[in-house]
Design an enzyme around this catalytic site. Structure first.
Site, PDB file in Angstrom:
ATOM      1  N   TRP A 100       0.830  -1.207   0.000  1.00 49.39           N
ATOM      2  CA  TRP A 100       0.000   0.000   0.000  1.00 49.39           C
ATOM      3  C   TRP A 100       0.860   1.251   0.000  1.00 49.39           C
ATOM      4  CZ3 TRP A 100      -4.156  -1.546  -1.905  1.00 49.39           C
ATOM      5  CH2 TRP A 100      -4.764  -2.752  -1.513  1.00 49.39           C
ATOM      6  N   ASP A 167      -1.818   6.390   6.463  1.00 49.57           N
ATOM      7  CA  ASP A 167      -2.829   5.442   6.001  1.00 49.57           C
ATOM      8  C   ASP A 167      -3.074   4.458   7.141  1.00 49.57           C
ATOM      9  OD1 ASP A 167      -4.321   3.424   4.879  1.00 49.57           O
ATOM     10  OD2 ASP A 167      -2.939   2.999   3.225  1.00 49.57           O
ATOM     11  N   LYS A 191     -12.028  -2.299   6.697  1.00 46.84           N
ATOM     12  CA  LYS A 191     -11.150  -3.113   7.528  1.00 46.84           C
ATOM     13  C   LYS A 191     -11.577  -3.081   9.006  1.00 46.84           C
ATOM     14  CE  LYS A 191      -8.538  -3.781   3.848  1.00 46.84           C
ATOM     15  NZ  LYS A 191      -7.679  -2.711   3.348  1.00 46.84           N
TER      16      LYS A 191
HETATM   17  C1  LIG Z   1      -7.024  -2.264   2.033  1.00 53.85           C
HETATM   18  C2  LIG Z   1      -6.032  -1.191   2.161  1.00 53.85           C
HETATM   19  C3  LIG Z   1      -5.923  -0.163   1.215  1.00 53.85           C
HETATM   20  C4  LIG Z   1      -6.775  -0.105  -0.034  1.00 53.85           C
HETATM   21  O1  LIG Z   1      -8.059   0.250   0.270  1.00 53.85           O
HETATM   22  P1  LIG Z   1      -9.161   0.445  -0.874  1.00 53.85           P
HETATM   23  O2  LIG Z   1     -10.312   0.949  -0.074  1.00 53.85           O
HETATM   24  O3  LIG Z   1      -9.377  -0.886  -1.501  1.00 53.85           O
HETATM   25  O4  LIG Z   1      -8.644   1.430  -1.849  1.00 53.85           O
HETATM   26  C5  LIG Z   1      -4.981   0.829   1.437  1.00 53.85           C
HETATM   27  N1  LIG Z   1      -4.178   0.799   2.506  1.00 53.85           N
HETATM   28  C6  LIG Z   1      -4.244  -0.174   3.433  1.00 53.85           C
HETATM   29  C7  LIG Z   1      -3.332  -0.138   4.606  1.00 53.85           C
HETATM   30  C8  LIG Z   1      -5.169  -1.208   3.283  1.00 53.85           C
HETATM   31  O5  LIG Z   1      -5.244  -2.173   4.207  1.00 53.85           O
END
Ligand SMILES: *Cc1c(COP(=O)(O)O)cnc(C)c1O
Length: 355
Positions: A100, A167, A191
């Site tokens: 990511w 993030d 998540k």
């Molecule tokens: C799942 C995830 C993403 C991507 O998320 P989307 O909503 O599918 O764009 C980005 N960063 C992390 C840390 C993730 O776990």
């Protein structure tokens, strides 16, 4: 019977939240209308949005501190781009701890210089780099608090004067941090908060308005702030479910209460991974292990069919590792009960005993 759901995302949500969401689809707030068929400008839905935004700030301890919470669309992946669009004038600094982060870096490079302060890429991201320098003249520093795919998690964050962007898609609301250290936090809902379709963005307003480029409205944080996260039709259902999850967390006692349970779950599973001679963890430094996503493997591949069969019998779902790591990944998000981890540990023991 409901399965023990270890899926990495979309993932388990509290059962009571699922129940209330289902009811709202049929009859929202006793209006005899579905949540899905009313105006997002109606009083009832505006309340949902306001409540979700203020609960997010409340949980993070960021109320009345110059922050705004937004529920946007496009996933965390769109934030990779929006962050750079809104904040990157000349130079940015990124810590590369996984797939990511890597993707975030790729997007930022479209807007300016990216300094990769450190990376664990050569070791397939199985640890968190430490002792790196964050350049003082960068517009911001970006990191990923929890690496969902590799199962590593940052336990500390650098001290830096420049705005810190994080993030937190896969560990937001799971542990107490000093969230005021961050100027921008983003997290895809699916998540730890709700269904896919909305992204929480928490942003300190004073970091905006510093780039010289013009920003298209939909990608402009300021536009979304001014419109109270209703510039266009928001993702009403994901926002509603997120609000319910944030209420659930509040009733439970907030982040500090859930963190205790998350610690118990992680300890239970990692103790078994370390104790049981059939298994090995993927992450090289124990202190970098994620409490949300535990990655591990069988030492002997020949036991795979047996282990998988036991998992199935026990009603365990979603334990397969990401294709870039292989093996197994147990995602233990907020809504996963301790009991589910115990069932997994029992299976691991049973396979060891040849049961
Ligand atoms: C799942 C995830 C993403 C991507 O998320 P989307 O909503 O599918 O764009 C980005 N960063 C992390 C840390 C993730 O776990």
């Amino acid at each position: 019977m409901k399965k023990h759901n270890f899926s990495a995302g979309p993932c388990i949500l509290p059962q009571s939240v699922m129940q209330k969401s289902a009811e709202a689809v049929l009859n929202f707030n006793n209006s005899n209308l579905s949540l899905l068929e009313i105006s997002h400008r109606s009083k009832d839905f505006v309340e949902v949005m306001d409540n979700a935004r203020s609960l997010a700030l409340e949980h993070l301890g960021l109320q009345n501190k110059g922050y705004q919470a937004l529920f946007l669309q496009g996933g965390a992946s769109l934030e990779f781009l929006m962050v750079a669009y809104n904040l990157l004038e000349k130079k940015s600094a990124y810590l590369n701890t996984g797939t990511w982060s890597d993707k975030a870096i790729k997007e930022a490079k479209l807007f300016g210089e990216v300094v990769e302060v450190a990376t664990s890429k050569s070791e397939n991201f199985n640890f968190i780099p430490k002792n790196y320098n964050v350049p003082k003249d960068a517009d911001y520093f970006h990191c990923t608090s929890n690496n969902t795919i590799f199962g590593t998690q940052m336990q500390s964050f650098p001290e830096t004067e420049i705005p810190m962007v994080c993030d937190m898609s896969s560990d937001i609301f799971s542990r107490q941090l000093d969230f005021s250290k961050f100027s921008l936090i983003y997290a895809g809902a699916q998540k730890n908060m709700g269904p896919a379709g909305t992204t929480l963005v928490v942003i300190k307003e004073d970091i905006l308005g510093k780039v010289s480029r013009s920003i298209p409205s939909m990608l402009n944080y300021k536009v979304h702030i001014d419109k109270e996260s209703m510039f266009n039709t928001p993702a009403v259902f994901p926002v509603y479910v997120s609000m319910l999850t944030l209420e659930w967390l509040k009733d439970l006692g907030g982040i500090s209460a859930i963190e205790k349970i998350n610690n118990q779950k992680a300890e239970l599973l990692y103790n078994e991974i370390d104790r049981n001679p059939l298994f090995e963890g993927f992450v090289s430094n124990k202190e970098d292990r994620s409490k949300m996503n535990a990655t591990f493997n069988l030492r002997n591949d020949e036991l795979k069919a047996t282990f998988d069969d036991h998992l199935k019998q026990a009603g365990i779902a979603g334990l397969n590792g990401h294709r870039s790591v292989g093996g197994y990944r147990a995602s233990m998000y907020n809504a996963l009960p301790l009991e589910s981890v115990q069932v997994l540990v029992d299976v691991m023991e049973a396979v060891e005993k040849g049961a």
